[in-house]
Write a protein that holds these residues in place. Structure first.
Motif, PDB file in Angstrom:
ATOM      1  N   PHE A   1      -5.663   0.997 -13.671  1.00 27.91           N
ATOM      2  CA  PHE A   1      -4.631  -0.200 -13.956  1.00 27.91           C
ATOM      3  C   PHE A   1      -3.480   0.599 -14.413  1.00 27.91           C
ATOM      4  O   PHE A   1      -3.500   1.380 -15.154  1.00 27.91           O
ATOM      5  N   ASN A   2      -2.395   0.034 -13.922  1.00 26.35           N
ATOM      6  CA  ASN A   2      -0.963   0.558 -14.242  1.00 26.35           C
ATOM      7  C   ASN A   2      -0.481  -0.699 -15.063  1.00 26.35           C
ATOM      8  O   ASN A   2      -0.562  -1.823 -14.743  1.00 26.35           O
ATOM      9  N   CYS A   3       0.656  -0.459 -15.858  1.00 27.79           N
ATOM     10  CA  CYS A   3       0.939  -1.454 -16.729  1.00 27.79           C
ATOM     11  C   CYS A   3       2.599  -1.719 -16.307  1.00 27.79           C
ATOM     12  O   CYS A   3       3.464  -2.225 -17.014  1.00 27.79           O
ATOM     13  N   ARG A   4       2.920  -1.455 -14.924  1.00 27.16           N
ATOM     14  CA  ARG A   4       4.125  -1.573 -14.673  1.00 27.16           C
ATOM     15  C   ARG A   4       4.525  -1.870 -12.979  1.00 27.16           C
ATOM     16  O   ARG A   4       3.343  -1.707 -12.453  1.00 27.16           O
ATOM     17  N   PHE A   5       5.690  -1.809 -12.549  1.00 27.75           N
ATOM     18  CA  PHE A   5       5.660  -1.703 -11.212  1.00 27.75           C
ATOM     19  C   PHE A   5       5.355  -0.416 -10.514  1.00 27.75           C
ATOM     20  O   PHE A   5       5.663   0.532 -11.153  1.00 27.75           O
ATOM     21  N   GLY A   6       4.820  -0.505  -9.342  1.00 28.74           N
ATOM     22  CA  GLY A   6       4.484   0.700  -8.570  1.00 28.74           C
ATOM     23  C   GLY A   6       5.519   1.515  -8.092  1.00 28.74           C
ATOM     24  O   GLY A   6       6.566   0.829  -7.853  1.00 28.74           O
ATOM     25  N   ASP A   7       5.610   2.829  -7.926  1.00 22.82           N
ATOM     26  CA  ASP A   7       6.819   3.522  -7.187  1.00 22.82           C
ATOM     27  C   ASP A   7       5.889   4.186  -6.084  1.00 22.82           C
ATOM     28  O   ASP A   7       5.234   5.022  -6.440  1.00 22.82           O
ATOM     29  N   PRO A   8       6.263   4.232  -4.724  1.00 22.49           N
ATOM     30  CA  PRO A   8       7.282   3.243  -4.038  1.00 22.49           C
ATOM     31  C   PRO A   8       6.925   1.759  -3.779  1.00 22.49           C
ATOM     32  O   PRO A   8       7.565   1.262  -3.050  1.00 22.49           O
ATOM     33  N   GLU A   9       5.902   1.115  -4.337  1.00 26.01           N
ATOM     34  CA  GLU A   9       5.650  -0.085  -3.837  1.00 26.01           C
ATOM     35  C   GLU A   9       6.739  -1.095  -4.048  1.00 26.01           C
ATOM     36  O   GLU A   9       6.876  -2.060  -3.218  1.00 26.01           O
ATOM     37  N   THR A  10       7.239  -0.846  -5.218  1.00 28.93           N
ATOM     38  CA  THR A  10       8.446  -1.820  -5.613  1.00 28.93           C
ATOM     39  C   THR A  10       9.300  -1.762  -4.457  1.00 28.93           C
ATOM     40  O   THR A  10       9.983  -2.846  -4.306  1.00 28.93           O
TER      41      THR A  10
ATOM     42  N   THR B   1       0.584  13.189  -4.121  1.00 26.46           N
ATOM     43  CA  THR B   1       2.023  13.357  -4.433  1.00 26.46           C
ATOM     44  C   THR B   1       2.296  11.968  -5.292  1.00 26.46           C
ATOM     45  O   THR B   1       1.344  11.104  -5.454  1.00 26.46           O
ATOM     46  N   GLY B   2       3.387  11.655  -5.678  1.00 23.37           N
ATOM     47  CA  GLY B   2       3.748  10.473  -6.348  1.00 23.37           C
ATOM     48  C   GLY B   2       3.964   9.342  -5.472  1.00 23.37           C
ATOM     49  O   GLY B   2       3.954   8.104  -5.949  1.00 23.37           O
ATOM     50  N   GLY B   3       3.818   9.735  -4.117  1.00 17.52           N
ATOM     51  CA  GLY B   3       4.023   8.444  -3.078  1.00 17.52           C
ATOM     52  C   GLY B   3       4.861   9.000  -1.962  1.00 17.52           C
ATOM     53  O   GLY B   3       6.244   9.132  -2.217  1.00 17.52           O
TER      54      GLY B   3
ATOM     55  N   GLN C   1       0.813  -1.230   0.060  1.00 16.49           N
ATOM     56  CA  GLN C   1      -0.132   0.094   0.004  1.00 16.49           C
ATOM     57  C   GLN C   1       0.941   1.277   0.028  1.00 16.49           C
ATOM     58  O   GLN C   1       1.964   1.186   0.670  1.00 16.49           O
ATOM     59  N   ASP C   2       0.725   2.217  -0.814  1.00 15.32           N
ATOM     60  CA  ASP C   2       1.393   3.367  -0.673  1.00 15.32           C
ATOM     61  C   ASP C   2       0.693   4.633  -0.045  1.00 15.32           C
ATOM     62  O   ASP C   2      -0.733   4.322   0.128  1.00 15.32           O
ATOM     63  N   HIS C   3       1.254   5.691   0.366  1.00 14.55           N
ATOM     64  CA  HIS C   3       0.786   6.911   0.855  1.00 14.55           C
ATOM     65  C   HIS C   3       0.849   7.878   0.023  1.00 14.55           C
ATOM     66  O   HIS C   3       1.974   8.232  -0.143  1.00 14.55           O
TER      67      HIS C   3
ATOM     68  N   LEU D   1       0.995  -6.150 -14.059  1.00 11.06           N
ATOM     69  CA  LEU D   1      -0.329  -5.687 -14.257  1.00 11.06           C
ATOM     70  C   LEU D   1      -0.764  -5.238 -12.836  1.00 11.06           C
ATOM     71  O   LEU D   1      -0.432  -6.107 -11.856  1.00 11.06           O
ATOM     72  N   TYR D   2      -0.919  -3.856 -12.571  1.00 18.39           N
ATOM     73  CA  TYR D   2      -1.081  -3.311 -11.317  1.00 18.39           C
ATOM     74  C   TYR D   2      -2.380  -2.926 -11.206  1.00 18.39           C
ATOM     75  O   TYR D   2      -2.739  -2.036 -12.047  1.00 18.39           O
ATOM     76  N   ALA D   3      -3.187  -3.461 -10.440  1.00 22.15           N
ATOM     77  CA  ALA D   3      -4.601  -2.893 -10.176  1.00 22.15           C
ATOM     78  C   ALA D   3      -4.749  -2.230  -9.036  1.00 22.15           C
ATOM     79  O   ALA D   3      -4.251  -2.402  -7.866  1.00 22.15           O
TER      80      ALA D   3
HETATM   81  N1  GLY Z   1       2.219   4.267  -6.489  1.00 18.34           N
HETATM   82  C1  GLY Z   1       1.560   4.430  -7.447  1.00 18.34           C
HETATM   83  C2  GLY Z   1       1.870   4.628  -8.751  1.00 18.34           C
HETATM   84  O1  GLY Z   1       3.171   3.719  -9.048  1.00 18.34           O
HETATM   85  O2  GLY Z   1       1.588   4.854  -9.829  1.00 18.34           O
END
Ligand code: GLY
Ligand code: AMP
Length: 431
Positions: free
Chosen positions: A284-293, A225-227, A211-213, A268-270
């Motif tokens: 949906f995102n088509c990539r790793f999340g940032d900062p989830e990764t 923000t971006g996270g 989970q990101d903030h 695949l990021y839901a």
């Molecule tokens: N943390 C959200 C994203 O990567 O889009």
């Protein structure tokens, strides 16, 4: 093994770190990278969205694998172009990356596959937008159809905010072509979670939950923000919930794409809202999340590159992806003023001391080397990450490391993982 990583954020430093951890002799290149990736491999001066520059480099240097971090080159067809010259690349082809690149396309696929998501209307004029807002009522959500660097979503709590969003998207056109089409959708309430999975065109293997903030301030207040941080695992996402998301959301979407002749391969990021009536897809995102990764990869025990090759080759299986149980937490340190205007070039001190704390890894995001000194070079500067057996101690270690790091104007949230901590405390009280 020669590996090229595309991107320059915390996500790409975490990917490079994991590749190095799995294989001490890998040749790692990063385009364009940051000061963190420079300490692991070699940075190459090609921008992440310079598809032809990346393809030219790959044609000359023949990497075994190109790992694409951000969405812009994926939507721009970098994987298609690399495949054409015989270079294996991890990430979806442009047709599949449209799941992130066009929100109306994602809605079309979800509706065709009966995947639960907010009801919506696609509009092109201010009048149509106002009609849709009236239909759904307040609160309401308006989204630019195309990529907008995470800024094209307006969650409107009253008519005035809805009018402002319509103005920005369809009158002054602040988002340019990204908002030719606008998605107006009903507001849905609940707790948010990210569920990411490896996909090989057909098979799906979920990653550890995270989970990101997104908000700048403690208790999830202030601007988006971006996270500002992340943690894994998330108590809200139980194994049962992951299974529901896999079978009701990810599988039908991948199958619907396949029916249309599109093989989805990559991550695949839901983005999910956990509602009273079950999970609903926000995006949906088509990539790793940032900062989830940054919190997922330190928990991954199995080699990353093996799972990536299996996605590309269509041979993915669940036993290729294994996780350590220990929780992981990432506190993002940002430049003063972010997500608005901020200064760059601030010297960063204390990185080595921070890294000596147990279980701590400092992932660089907006940094660069100025001669031999590490200086800030973006809004999100560092992702200070800790992993360890007990969540409370892990969070404390991450913050001990944060306190060692100094740069002018540095800001960070002091409550990362608060939901997981509250959950752990509730469990302690029950036992
Ligand atoms: N943390 C959200 C994203 O990567 O889009
Ligand atoms: P997105 O980029 O589509 O995930 O939207 C960004 C943020 O806006 C999400 O993380 C949610 O907090 C919020 N959001 C998006 N869609 C909705 C919706 N239909 N209802 C409530 N909040 C939403």
């Amino acid at each position: 093994m020669k590996i090229m990583i595309i991107g320059n954020g915390g996500r790409e430093h975490a990917i490079a770190w994991k590749v190095r951890k799995d294989d001490s002799s890998a040749d790692i290149f990063c385009a364009p990278g940051n000061a963190g990736t420079a300490s692991i491999g070699q940075n190459v001066n090609i921008a992440a969205d310079d598809v032809s520059g990346i393809v030219k480099w790959a044609a000359e240097n023949k990497p075994d694998l190109v790992i694409v971090g951000p969405e812009v080159p994926l939507c721009g067809g970098v994987v298609d172009a690399l495949s054409e010259i015989g270079v294996k690349a991890f990430g979806p082809c442009a047709a599949a990356a449209r799941l992130e690149g066009s929100k109306s396309f994602a809605k079309e696929i979800m509706n065709a596959a009966a995947v639960p998501t907010a009801r919506c209307r696609i509009v092109r004029t201010p009048q149509e937008a106002q009609e849709a807002v009236s239909e759904f009522g307040i609160p309401v959500v308006l989204k630019a159809d195309g990529l907008a660097a995470g800024k094209g979503v307006f969650v409107c709590q009253n008519q005035a905010e809805a009018a402002e969003a319509i103005d920005a998207l369809l009158v002054t056109k602040s988002f340019g072509d990204s908002a030719c089409d606008v998605v107006v959708e009903e507001y849905i309430d609940g707790e948010e979670a990210s569920i990411l999975a490896f996909v090989d065109g057909e098979r799906i293997v979920p990653l550890a939950s995270a989970q990101d903030h997104k908000r700048l301030k403690n208790r999830d207040e202030g601007p988006n923000t971006g996270g500002m941080g992340a943690y894994s695992p998330t108590p809200a996402v139980t194994d049962d919930m992951t299974a529901v998301v896999q079978h009701r959301i990810l599988e039908p979407v991948v199958m619907e794409l396949k029916k249309r002749g599109i093989d989805y391969k990559g991550i695949l990021y839901a983005g999910i809202m956990l509602t009273e009536n079950g999970p609903r897809v926000l995006e949906f995102n088509c990539r790793f999340g940032d900062p989830e990764t940054q919190v997922i990869l330190p928990r991954m025990e199995s080699p990353l590159v093996n799972a990536m090759f299996a996605c590309i080759d269509g041979s993915l299986s669940a036993d290729m992806v294994r996780w350590r149980p220990d929780p992981c937490v990432c506190v993002v340190m940002v430049s003063g003023g972010y997500p608005g205007k901020y200064d760059k070039g601030m010297p960063i001190h204390g990185l080595d001391e921070a890294a000596r704390i147990e279980g701590v890894q400092v992932f660089h995001a907006g940094t660069k080397l100025a001669n031999t000194e590490v200086v800030s070079d973006g809004g999100r500067v560092l992702g200070v990450t800790a992993v360890g057996p007990v969540l409370k101690d892990t969070v404390a270690n991450a913050y001990r490391a944060v306190l060692k790091i100094k740069f002018d104007g540095a800001e960070y949230r002091t409550d990362i993982a608060y939901r997981a901590l509250e959950h752990a405390k509730d469990n302690e009280n029950e036992n």
